[in-house]
Motif scaffolding. Structure first.
Motif, short mmCIF file in Angstrom:
data_model
loop_
_atom_site.label_atom_id
_atom_site.label_comp_id
_atom_site.label_asym_id
_atom_site.label_seq_id
_atom_site.Cartn_x
_atom_site.Cartn_y
_atom_site.Cartn_z
N LEU A 2 35.18 -0.39 -9.18
CA LEU A 2 35.51 -1.66 -9.47
C LEU A 2 35.83 -2.26 -10.90
N ASN A 3 35.02 -1.36 -11.70
CA ASN A 3 35.21 -1.96 -13.07
C ASN A 3 36.42 -1.39 -13.60
N TYR A 4 37.00 -0.33 -12.98
CA TYR A 4 38.33 0.29 -13.07
C TYR A 4 39.52 -0.69 -12.79
N LEU A 5 39.11 -1.09 -11.51
CA LEU A 5 40.16 -1.52 -10.70
C LEU A 5 40.29 -3.24 -11.07
N ILE A 6 39.34 -3.82 -11.48
CA ILE A 6 39.57 -5.27 -11.87
C ILE A 6 39.80 -5.53 -13.23
N PRO A 7 40.82 -5.84 -13.51
CA PRO A 7 41.23 -6.29 -14.86
C PRO A 7 40.36 -6.99 -15.77
N LEU A 8 40.41 -6.55 -17.01
CA LEU A 8 39.09 -7.27 -17.84
C LEU A 8 39.33 -8.88 -17.90
N GLU A 9 40.67 -9.31 -18.11
CA GLU A 9 41.09 -10.62 -18.08
C GLU A 9 40.77 -11.46 -17.11
N LYS A 10 40.37 -10.95 -16.22
CA LYS A 10 39.82 -11.87 -14.93
C LYS A 10 38.31 -12.45 -15.28
N PHE A 11 37.66 -11.76 -16.39
CA PHE A 11 36.32 -12.24 -16.77
C PHE A 11 36.54 -12.95 -17.85
N LEU A 12 37.66 -13.49 -18.43
CA LEU A 12 37.73 -14.37 -19.46
C LEU A 12 37.77 -15.94 -18.73
N LEU A 13 36.41 -16.23 -18.34
CA LEU A 13 36.36 -17.54 -17.61
C LEU A 13 36.21 -18.58 -18.69
N PRO A 14 36.79 -19.85 -18.25
CA PRO A 14 36.94 -20.64 -19.40
C PRO A 14 35.32 -21.64 -19.67
N ASN A 15 34.22 -21.26 -18.94
CA ASN A 15 32.94 -21.79 -19.18
C ASN A 15 32.46 -20.62 -19.80
N PHE A 16 31.88 -20.79 -21.08
CA PHE A 16 31.19 -19.58 -21.80
C PHE A 16 30.03 -19.07 -21.14
N TRP A 17 28.97 -19.79 -20.72
CA TRP A 17 27.90 -19.32 -20.08
C TRP A 17 27.90 -18.52 -18.80
N ILE A 18 29.05 -18.98 -17.87
CA ILE A 18 29.35 -18.47 -16.59
C ILE A 18 30.17 -17.33 -17.02
N ARG A 19 30.74 -17.06 -17.82
CA ARG A 19 31.55 -15.77 -18.14
C ARG A 19 30.49 -14.83 -18.99
N TYR A 20 29.19 -15.34 -19.61
CA TYR A 20 28.12 -14.52 -19.88
C TYR A 20 27.35 -13.77 -18.79
N ILE A 21 27.06 -14.78 -18.06
CA ILE A 21 26.18 -14.20 -16.99
C ILE A 21 26.98 -13.22 -15.86
N VAL A 22 28.21 -13.70 -15.72
CA VAL A 22 29.06 -12.75 -14.61
C VAL A 22 29.25 -11.57 -15.36
#
Length: 672
Positions: free
Chosen positions: A573-593
């Protein structure tokens, strides 16, 4: 027996202190050596590889009669003498990769001689500490020993982070290391006295090496120099200051009238423009900000990663631009700032952003690597106003780098940039919506492509490589340190050599190093390349290891198939899911995820490792094999230069599969 004596004799406490010392010293050397051996600022993973090799070999020496622990102080002195005596530029005769140097007349020593010398001494230093650690690991339950090793490592990281926050100089770092070392020698008075004498000599050389008035930021040794009056003390008013970082001339502070012409080019090109909002990236000590103020920019956001450099600008700049009410100073990684702001700017300037160090010892990324990718330039475009302008300038050292940046700008903006060239490969790029109707002039002309070059991306963020390949300087260095490693291993193991090779522990270490590297790179992109982010990532990883140890202590895991399967699935999943999908607008949600997702492989890998280590009959040897595997994996990190960082996951999967084969072999042998 007093409580204190019992504490010092406790194996758990000694493991804690030894591990703290190892981590603290590792971080201290990564900061200290590149300040003087300048090109090691770009080779800090050589220091890390020396540490891993030393720990691995030291653990293999745990059962040997000869005790090398007492040699720690003399070897540390030898390393400091190497740095003190030579205080050199390492000569690198290559045009395949760009390094920024100091233009001093110090002694030149070829890299293939000095880099291996430093690598060897570092390895020997950590052999002395790891032999002690290996002996302690064998005296109590392996899992309990491993737990206190990890707790000690976390303490070492936190202690050095505190040193960075307080801007403590190297003498304090090495005194701390000396104090931790002497705690392990309390019952050996003669050895302790001998070590104290040697350590005091070492401290004297460290003090002699440190330049008076220098400040140690979390990234550099920094000092100021008055160009107009060399005898002027730092902090006194003057009209021309120069900042040096790691003994490299880095920044100028002058009055506006003395500022170089290239700073002013964009304002001369658009004399009628009203730049209401400007973003200056790599604002440093304020020279670019001062030029913007004098050209009537109404509001300026100045982003600088190093708080000490920004503070020196406040104190020393003759025009004091940071005191202007128009200016907001932001201490942050610039890429992180771009990802987290929603503001639009009429003018964005990349103001000479280059560094003299890597962002982390775990990779070949420099502090500015993620500023110079196609995705970063696209972020800049997103933050430009409808009539905005993007400007970059620097001394680019070679014509192909100028062409490479121009090509990246064309890729991201969909238009050719305008360029102004000066002597010494100084160039200014101007692009953006405002340049659509711009005409060629005596100072500016539309860029014309002369050669095809690879575009730096977030996956392959190597701006300073001319092509997608591993430069010869890296290959030569890796061959030499591999030869040193093999020679030391054969010398230690002798006839035994590869008999009883712990392949499961070895390949688990190799794979883990690559996953750790990929995690650090991911967090650098998602949250910035600051020292604080890196510290949080390393502490977070070690906390994941502690959770894995706790799981193995609390539960009996008889079948390793399910954590092994889950590990491979999550890596997939780390390989298949692009990293930019984790650039979530809310900092803390991005951090936890991000923590849950990217630390899951680390947790699962350590559930497997802890389970095997729990049953280990040769804890020191198995721990040594695991760390030697990390050394092996660290050399494979250079494959990112060919494949990009994302594809390191595939190499890690191969290593995990090899480890699982050896695990099955071990299980079959136990049932036989």
């Amino acid at each position: 027996m007093s409580i204190l004596k019992r504490l010092f004799k406790s194996y758990k406490f000694q493991i804690f202190i030894t591990s703290s010392l190892i981590l603290y010293l590792e971080l201290a050397l990564i900061r200290f050596i590149p300040a003087y051996v300048r090109y090691l600022g770009y080779f800090t993973n050589i220091i890390l590889l020396g540490v891993f090799l030393g720990i691995g070999l030291g653990c293999l020496l745990a059962k040997k009669r000869l005790n090398f622990f007492i040699l720690f102080a003399p070897l540390l002195l030898l390393l400091i003498l190497l740095v003190t005596y030579f205080k050199f530029e390492i000569g690198i005769s290559t045009l395949q990769v760009i390094y920024f140097k100091s233009n001093t007349e110090d002694q030149i020593v070829e890299s293939f001689v000095m880099l291996p010398s430093i690598f060897l001494v570092i390895t020997l230093i950590f052999i002395t500490l790891a032999q002690k650690l290996g002996q302690l690991l064998s005296r109590i339950s392996p899992l309990i020993a491993y737990k206190f090793d990890i707790i000690g490592s976390i303490f070492g990281i936190l202690l050095f982070s505190l040193s960075s926050i307080l801007k403590l100089p190297p003498i304090i770092w090495f005194a701390t290391c000396g104090g931790l070392f002497l705690l392990l020698l309390l019952n050996r008075k003669i050895a302790a006295i001998f070590s104290v004498i040697i350590l005091l000599i070492s401290f004297w050389f460290v003090l002699k090496l440190d330049r008076p008035g220098s400040i140690w930021s979390p990234y550099y040794q920094i000092y100021s120099y008055s160009v107009s009056n060399p005898l002027r003390e730092a902090g006194k008013i003057d009209n021309h200051w120069r900042l040096y970082v790691n003994n490299i001339s880095h920044q100028e502070m002058t009055q506006y009238e003395q500022a170089a012409q290239f700073y002013k080019l964009v304002y001369e090109t658009f004399p009628q423009a009203q730049f209401k909002q400007a973003l200056i990236v790599g604002a440093g000590s304020g020279q670019d900000v001062n030029v913007a103020i004098k050209n009537n920019v109404q509001k300026i956001t100045a982003v600088e990663i190093d708080p000490v450099i920004a503070n020196m600008g406040r104190k020393l700049h003759p025009d004091n631009p940071y005191a202007d009410k128009k200016v907001q100073v932001v201490i942050n990684d610039a890429r992180s700032f771009l990802e987290n702001t929603d503001k639009k700017y009429d003018l964005v300037i990349f103001a000479l952003p280059d560094s003299a160090v890597l962002a982390t010892s775990m990779s070949n990324l420099r502090l500015e690597s993620y500023l110079f990718t196609a995705e970063a330039f696209s972020q800049v475009k997103k933050h430009l106003s409808e009539n905005g302008t993007f400007v970059l300038y620097n001394y680019y050292r070679t014509p192909w780098l100028i062409d490479k940046i121009a090509l990246m700008l064309q890729t991201s903006f969909g238009q050719k940039p305008f360029i102004s060239r000066y002597e010494d490969n100084l160039a200014v790029f101007i692009t953006g919506p405002k340049t659509v109707n711009l005409k060629n002039s005596a100072k500016l002309s539309l860029w014309q492509q002369t050669e095809k070059l690879p575009v730096a991306t977030d996956n392959w963020p190597f701006l300073y490589l001319q092509d997608i390949f591993i430069p010869n300087i890296y290959l030569k260095t890796l061959i030499i340190i591999s030869s040193i490693a093999l020679g030391l291993y054969v010398l230690i193991e002798r006839k035994k050599s590869f008999v009883g090779f712990s392949g499961d522990f070895f390949f688990l270490g190799a794979a883990f190093l690559l996953i750790e590297t990929k995690s650090v790179v991911n967090f650098n992109l998602l949250f910035g390349s600051t020292w604080f982010v890196n510290s949080l990532v390393f502490v977070g990883m070690l906390l994941s290891v502690l959770i894995a140890i706790w799981i193995n202590q609390k539960y009996t895991i008889k079948n390793l198939a399910w954590p092994s399967f889950l590990l491979l699935v999550i890596l997939g999943l780390n390989y298949l899911i692009p990293l930019e999908k984790f650039l979530l607008p809310n900092f803390w949600i991005r951090y936890i995820v991000s923590i849950v997702f990217f630390f899951s492989p680390i947790l699962l890998a350590n559930i497997i490792f802890s389970n095997l280590f729990k049953k280990s009959k040769n804890a020191a040897e198995n721990f040594g094999a695991n760390t030697l595997g990390a050394f092996f994996g660290g050399m494979f990190e250079y494959m990112a230069l060919l494949l990009g960082y994302h594809n390191l996951i595939l190499i890690a999967v191969i290593f995990y599969c090899l480890a699982f084969i050896f695990v099955l072999k071990r299980l079959k042998a136990s049932y036989a």
